[in-house]
Design an enzyme around this catalytic site. Structure first.
Site, PDB file in Angstrom:
ATOM      1  N   GLY A 150       2.623   2.015  10.580  1.00  0.00           N
ATOM      2  CA  GLY A 150       3.545   3.136  10.375  1.00  0.00           C
ATOM      3  C   GLY A 150       4.288   3.559  11.630  1.00  0.00           C
ATOM      4  CG  ASN A 210      -1.669   1.232   1.462  1.00  0.00           C
ATOM      5  OD1 ASN A 210      -1.793   2.049   0.553  1.00  0.00           O
ATOM      6  ND2 ASN A 210      -2.212   1.415   2.661  1.00  0.00           N
ATOM      7  CD1 TRP A 211       3.826   1.418  -2.759  1.00  0.00           C
ATOM      8  CD2 TRP A 211       3.632   2.484  -4.726  1.00  0.00           C
ATOM      9  NE1 TRP A 211       4.678   0.810  -3.654  1.00  0.00           N
ATOM     10  CE2 TRP A 211       4.590   1.440  -4.871  1.00  0.00           C
ATOM     11  CE3 TRP A 211       3.348   3.276  -5.837  1.00  0.00           C
ATOM     12  CZ2 TRP A 211       5.251   1.190  -6.080  1.00  0.00           C
ATOM     13  CZ3 TRP A 211       4.012   3.022  -7.044  1.00  0.00           C
ATOM     14  CH2 TRP A 211       4.956   1.998  -7.149  1.00  0.00           C
ATOM     15  CE  LYS A 212       0.320   3.340   4.919  1.00  0.00           C
ATOM     16  NZ  LYS A 212       0.187   3.474   6.344  1.00  0.00           N
ATOM     17  CD  GLU A 268      -2.752   5.328   7.054  1.00  0.00           C
ATOM     18  OE1 GLU A 268      -2.785   5.392   5.814  1.00  0.00           O
ATOM     19  OE2 GLU A 268      -1.790   4.885   7.693  1.00  0.00           O
ATOM     20  N   GLY A 284       2.842  -1.263   4.205  1.00  0.00           N
ATOM     21  CA  GLY A 284       2.849   0.155   3.851  1.00  0.00           C
ATOM     22  C   GLY A 284       4.245   0.619   3.495  1.00  0.00           C
ATOM     23  N   GLY A 285       4.930   1.234   4.465  1.00  0.00           N
ATOM     24  CA  GLY A 285       6.229   1.872   4.227  1.00  0.00           C
ATOM     25  C   GLY A 285       7.230   1.005   3.487  1.00  0.00           C
ATOM     26  CD  GLU A 324      -3.335  -2.862   7.423  1.00  0.00           C
ATOM     27  OE1 GLU A 324      -2.202  -3.017   6.972  1.00  0.00           O
ATOM     28  OE2 GLU A 324      -4.047  -1.885   7.149  1.00  0.00           O
ATOM     29  CB  SER A 339       5.546  -1.931  11.659  1.00  0.00           C
ATOM     30  OG  SER A 339       5.053  -0.625  11.914  1.00  0.00           O
ATOM     31  CG  HIS A 395      -5.661   1.708   5.398  1.00  0.00           C
ATOM     32  ND1 HIS A 395      -5.209   2.612   6.317  1.00  0.00           N
ATOM     33  CD2 HIS A 395      -4.617   0.866   5.157  1.00  0.00           C
ATOM     34  CE1 HIS A 395      -3.937   2.333   6.613  1.00  0.00           C
ATOM     35  NE2 HIS A 395      -3.565   1.279   5.914  1.00  0.00           N
TER      36      HIS A 395
HETATM   37  C1  PEP Z   1      -0.631  -0.095   5.927  1.00  0.00           C
HETATM   38  O1  PEP Z   1      -0.637   1.027   5.455  1.00  0.00           O
HETATM   39  O2  PEP Z   1      -1.567  -0.848   5.667  1.00  0.00           O
HETATM   40  C2  PEP Z   1       0.495  -0.501   6.765  1.00  0.00           C
HETATM   41  C3  PEP Z   1       0.448  -1.679   7.328  1.00  0.00           C
HETATM   42  O3  PEP Z   1       1.539   0.376   6.901  1.00  0.00           O
HETATM   43  P1  PEP Z   1       3.004   0.073   7.521  1.00  0.00           P
HETATM   44  O4  PEP Z   1       3.478  -1.236   6.934  1.00  0.00           O
HETATM   45  O5  PEP Z   1       3.848   1.225   7.130  1.00  0.00           O
HETATM   46  O6  PEP Z   1       2.821  -0.060   8.999  1.00  0.00           O
END
Ligand code: PEP
Length: 249
Positions: free
Chosen positions: A171, A8-10, A97, A231-232, A165, A210, A95
């Site tokens: 993040g 997920n590049w957000k 966010e 994500g990251g 999640e 993460s 999600h």
């Molecule tokens: C996400 O955005 O779904 C996520 C899990 O982010 P990260 O891996 O950066 O925690």
């Protein structure tokens, strides 16, 4: 069941970011293919270009959100049909966010997931507790309620993926312990058998929060963890390939 690792590049990435997708495709082609599906979910403006870049390569393309309606007077929104039309095969819905920043409730998430199914996309339905809810011992109650409220009607293993999640792990660099992940995933598997009998054993349940090359192998080995939402660490091909290493045999 074939696992799924989705990035997920957000709201990250200009067109130059597509070079990372090319490096990812090259990296995947260079070794033994991973025994999992690999997906990237870029921001809307990059979807078309990414579909073009990974054409014929073993990378699926998804989006990060969609509107519940197919078309209409919804300025700034994008429908699931539009995503399917440009070659996306999946969409993340609910999600944390979006739940936090846009006030999305379970009923909204369910409607979006049903829109995804209507358009022929796979819905990746996100659920997860906050730090406060975990501290209050409400993790299973919250995730169970979110699962029941967000699961689309007609969910099958082919059209729906669940992503657990924990909000506090997204993040932050914090990850849930393998024992905590095992407890929640086993619980979600049981809830799925009540909510979607017949499909419960086959629906993929991803872990997200993460996930990095250093912890992916351990997390992916937990029972009922059928892949990851990343994500990251999905923004750099080298990191994403490091996560996928656990699925190369
Ligand atoms: C996400 O955005 O779904 C996520 C899990 O982010 P990260 O891996 O950066 O925690």
């Amino acid at each position: 069941m074939r696992p799924l690792v989705a990035g997920n590049w957000k709201m990250n990435g200009l067109t130059a970011q597509l070079a990372e997708a090319m490096m990812l495709a090259d990296g995947l082609a260079a070794g033994t293919p991973p025994v999992c599906d690999v997906m990237l979910c870029p921001p809307f403006p990059l979807i078309s270009a990414l579909v073009h870049v990974v054409k014929g390569r073993s990378i699926l393309v998804g989006a990060q959100d969609c509107h519940a309606k197919a078309s209409g007077a919804q300025t700034g929104d994008v429908s699931a049909e539009m995503l399917a039309d440009i070659g996306a095969s999946a969409v993340i819905v609910g999600h944390s966010e979006r739940r936090a920043d846009h006030g999305e409730r379970d009923s909204d998430v369910k409607a979006k997931a049903e829109a995804a199914l209507r358009a022929g996309l796979t819905a990746i339905v996100c659920i997860g507790e906050t730090a406060g809810q975990r501290a209050a011992g409400l993790t299973l109650e919250v995730t169970g309620r979110q699962l029941a409220g967000s699961l689309p009607k007609g969910a099958t293993a082919a059209n729906t993926v669940i992503a657990y999640e924990p909000v506090w792990a997204i993040g932050t660099g914090l990850t849930a312990s393998t024992a905590d992940v095992a407890e929640v995933h086993a619980f979600l598997r049981r809830r799925l058998s009540e909510l979607s009998p017949g499909n419960s054993d086959k629906l993929r349940i991803l872990y997200g929060g993460s996930v990095k090359p250093a912890n992916a192998k351990e997390l992916m080995a937990v029972p009922h963890v059928n892949g990851a939402l990343v994500g990251g660490a999905s923004l750099k091909a080298a990191d994403f390939l490091g996560i996928l290493l656990g699925y190369r045999i």
